[in-house]
Design an enzyme around this catalytic site. Structure first.
Site, PDB file in Angstrom:
ATOM      1  N   GLU A 203       1.007  -0.969   0.625  1.00 45.74           N
ATOM      2  CA  GLU A 203      -0.308   0.109   0.152  1.00 45.74           C
ATOM      3  C   GLU A 203       0.568   1.596  -0.052  1.00 45.74           C
ATOM      4  O   GLU A 203       0.062   2.455   0.842  1.00 45.74           O
ATOM      5  CB  GLU A 203      -0.873  -0.277   1.267  1.00 45.74           C
ATOM      6  CG  GLU A 203      -2.086  -1.395   1.350  1.00 45.74           C
ATOM      7  CD  GLU A 203      -3.059  -1.265   0.180  1.00 45.74           C
ATOM      8  OE1 GLU A 203      -3.197   0.210  -0.687  1.00 45.74           O
ATOM      9  OE2 GLU A 203      -3.470  -1.889   0.790  1.00 45.74           O
TER      10      GLU A 203
ATOM     11  N   HIS B 158      -3.079   1.686   8.700  1.00 45.92           N
ATOM     12  CA  HIS B 158      -4.177   0.941   7.980  1.00 45.92           C
ATOM     13  C   HIS B 158      -4.386   0.071   8.177  1.00 45.92           C
ATOM     14  O   HIS B 158      -2.760  -0.678   9.002  1.00 45.92           O
ATOM     15  CB  HIS B 158      -3.665   0.725   6.264  1.00 45.92           C
ATOM     16  CG  HIS B 158      -4.148  -0.228   5.577  1.00 45.92           C
ATOM     17  ND1 HIS B 158      -5.683  -0.233   6.035  1.00 45.92           N
ATOM     18  CD2 HIS B 158      -3.947  -1.066   5.181  1.00 45.92           C
ATOM     19  CE1 HIS B 158      -6.195  -1.285   5.046  1.00 45.92           C
ATOM     20  NE2 HIS B 158      -5.227  -1.771   5.126  1.00 45.92           N
TER      21      HIS B 158
ATOM     22  N   HIS C 254      -7.278  -3.470   9.762  1.00 46.70           N
ATOM     23  CA  HIS C 254      -8.337  -4.021   9.518  1.00 46.70           C
ATOM     24  C   HIS C 254      -9.280  -4.092  10.915  1.00 46.70           C
ATOM     25  O   HIS C 254      -9.343  -5.659  11.266  1.00 46.70           O
ATOM     26  CB  HIS C 254      -7.796  -5.859   9.200  1.00 46.70           C
ATOM     27  CG  HIS C 254      -7.233  -5.609   7.405  1.00 46.70           C
ATOM     28  ND1 HIS C 254      -6.738  -6.400   7.024  1.00 46.70           N
ATOM     29  CD2 HIS C 254      -6.985  -4.578   6.910  1.00 46.70           C
ATOM     30  CE1 HIS C 254      -6.054  -6.401   6.313  1.00 46.70           C
ATOM     31  NE2 HIS C 254      -6.089  -5.374   5.476  1.00 46.70           N
TER      32      HIS C 254
ATOM     33  N   GLU D 114     -17.256  11.943  22.543  1.00 50.88           N
ATOM     34  CA  GLU D 114     -16.063  11.528  21.932  1.00 50.88           C
ATOM     35  C   GLU D 114     -15.936  11.713  20.254  1.00 50.88           C
ATOM     36  O   GLU D 114     -14.693  12.511  20.267  1.00 50.88           O
ATOM     37  CB  GLU D 114     -14.913  10.409  22.741  1.00 50.88           C
ATOM     38  CG  GLU D 114     -14.237  10.981  23.816  1.00 50.88           C
ATOM     39  CD  GLU D 114     -15.097  11.117  24.763  1.00 50.88           C
ATOM     40  OE1 GLU D 114     -16.506  10.848  24.550  1.00 50.88           O
ATOM     41  OE2 GLU D 114     -14.986  11.957  25.777  1.00 50.88           O
TER      42      GLU D 114
ATOM     43  N   HIS E  14     -12.974  -4.049   3.502  1.00 47.85           N
ATOM     44  CA  HIS E  14     -10.863  -4.034   4.291  1.00 47.85           C
ATOM     45  C   HIS E  14     -10.675  -3.833   4.520  1.00 47.85           C
ATOM     46  O   HIS E  14     -10.692  -4.365   5.742  1.00 47.85           O
ATOM     47  CB  HIS E  14     -10.954  -3.833   2.270  1.00 47.85           C
ATOM     48  CG  HIS E  14      -9.806  -3.672   2.497  1.00 47.85           C
ATOM     49  ND1 HIS E  14      -8.585  -3.121   1.775  1.00 47.85           N
ATOM     50  CD2 HIS E  14      -8.247  -4.148   3.560  1.00 47.85           C
ATOM     51  CE1 HIS E  14      -7.178  -3.449   2.060  1.00 47.85           C
ATOM     52  NE2 HIS E  14      -7.290  -3.500   2.373  1.00 47.85           N
TER      53      HIS E  14
HETATM   54  P1  13P Z   1       1.030  -5.339   2.844  1.00 49.44           P
HETATM   55  O1  13P Z   1       1.176  -6.445   3.772  1.00 49.44           O
HETATM   56  O2  13P Z   1       1.526  -5.474   1.454  1.00 49.44           O
HETATM   57  O3  13P Z   1       1.374  -4.291   3.592  1.00 49.44           O
HETATM   58  O4  13P Z   1      -0.397  -5.621   2.368  1.00 49.44           O
HETATM   59  C1  13P Z   1      -1.539  -5.371   4.177  1.00 49.44           C
HETATM   60  C2  13P Z   1      -2.157  -4.758   3.730  1.00 49.44           C
HETATM   61  O5  13P Z   1      -3.570  -4.813   4.570  1.00 49.44           O
HETATM   62  C3  13P Z   1      -3.461  -4.552   2.423  1.00 49.44           C
HETATM   63  O6  13P Z   1      -4.104  -4.120   2.278  1.00 49.44           O
HETATM   64 ZN    ZN Z   2      -5.114  -4.450   4.097  1.00 50.84          ZN
END
Ligand code: 13P
Ligand code: ZN
Length: 279
Positions: free
Chosen positions: A116, A140, A142, A170, A211
């Protein structure tokens, strides 16, 4: 100085570990980048290894030409960062056009920065510009609850922002500009980078449907705290929706206006729409 002793490196490692402990980073899920300050580069520069070869960064960010970043490695597990930072993370340098990068240290077993990277760099470029240089962290992850909501709420910023603001006071204080929402996209590509970069012009949070989440901030604490606050609000909403269809009562538009007025939050009017029902 040992690179891993530098304060920014310790902060980076701790943030990866905190995210892992939250359950936001299954396997290699998620990535983190930090735009290193010039004085911090000088601190760690003596520890740089022979520079790797220049490789395309996957985007062009002339605003970031010559800057250095600490980033997680592609395919590396957040669960391993605290134990093996040299193998799981790296410091990269951008060339004088902001189009190519080379690895200055880290990823000692080989490998590349996160897939990313284009999204991180484009977001850094936007945030550097709109914050006058104050923003340095792009994160980023998940987190399960915000992802779950992307299957049941309309994929609109106005809906996600408003629903999450209602969950606890908050939220409006931590993300008064609201949150951006993007539809499903192939991970790691130019499209996801460009769409996210556009959202970062206005928001500090972008939700990627089905995602995960992308957050920006001035430092590690603020960026982690932002991700944590959004995900906590998402968890409350998921629990509420799991208990019964719709809410029995909620924070009203008037109450949000009072919150905004008394705390001087300047909440954008587009999120303060009247709702027909308490849902
Ligand atoms: P990477 O391992 O390349 O950082 O990818 C993980 C991910 O969450 C892609 O969206
Ligand atoms: Zn990801």
């Amino acid at each position: 100085m040992n690179i891993t002793d530098a304060e920014f490196v310790r902060g980076f490692i701790r943030m990866c570990d905190d995210g892992w402990k939250q359950g936001w980073h299954e396997r290699n899920g998620g990535n983190l980048s930090y735009r290193i300050k010039p004085e911090e580069v000088e601190l760690v520069r003596p520890g740089f290894s022979d520079r790797g070869e220049w490789k395309p960064a996957g985007t062009a960010v002339p605003e970031l030409a010559g800057e250095f970043f600490m980033v997680t490695g592609s395919g590396r597990y957040f669960s391993n960062v605290a134990r093996s930072p040299e193998e799981t993370t790296c410091i990269i340098e951008l060339d004088d056009r902001g189009e190519n990068y080379r690895i200055c240290s880290g990823l000692t077993d080989g490998g590349t920065p996160t897939s990313e990277l284009p999204g991180h760099l484009m977001s850094h470029a936007v945030k550097k510009r709109v914050s006058g240089g104050a923003y340095r962290v792009i994160y980023h992850a998940h987190p399960a609850n915000i992802i779950a909501l992307t299957f049941v709420l309309p994929l609109e910023s106005r809906v996600f922002t408003r629903e999450l603001w209602e969950m606890e006071p908050e939220c409006a204080m931590v993300f008064p500009a609201g949150i951006g929402v993007a539809g499903w996209m192939v991970p790691g590509g130019k499209e996801i980078a460009e769409v996210t970069g556009r959202l970062m012009e206005e928001y500090d949070v972008a939700v990627w449907a089905h995602h995960g989440m992308f957050c920006a901030g001035e430092d590690f604490d603020l960026t982690f705290g932002l991700m944590h606050t959004v995900e906590k609000a998402a968890e409350i909403l998921v629990k509420t929706l799991a208990m019964r269809q719709g809410k029995r009562q909620t924070v009203t538009t008037d109450q949000l206006r009072r919150l905004a007025g008394e705390l001087g939050l300047g909440l954008p009017e587009k999120f303060l729409y009247g709702k027909e029902e308490n849902c």
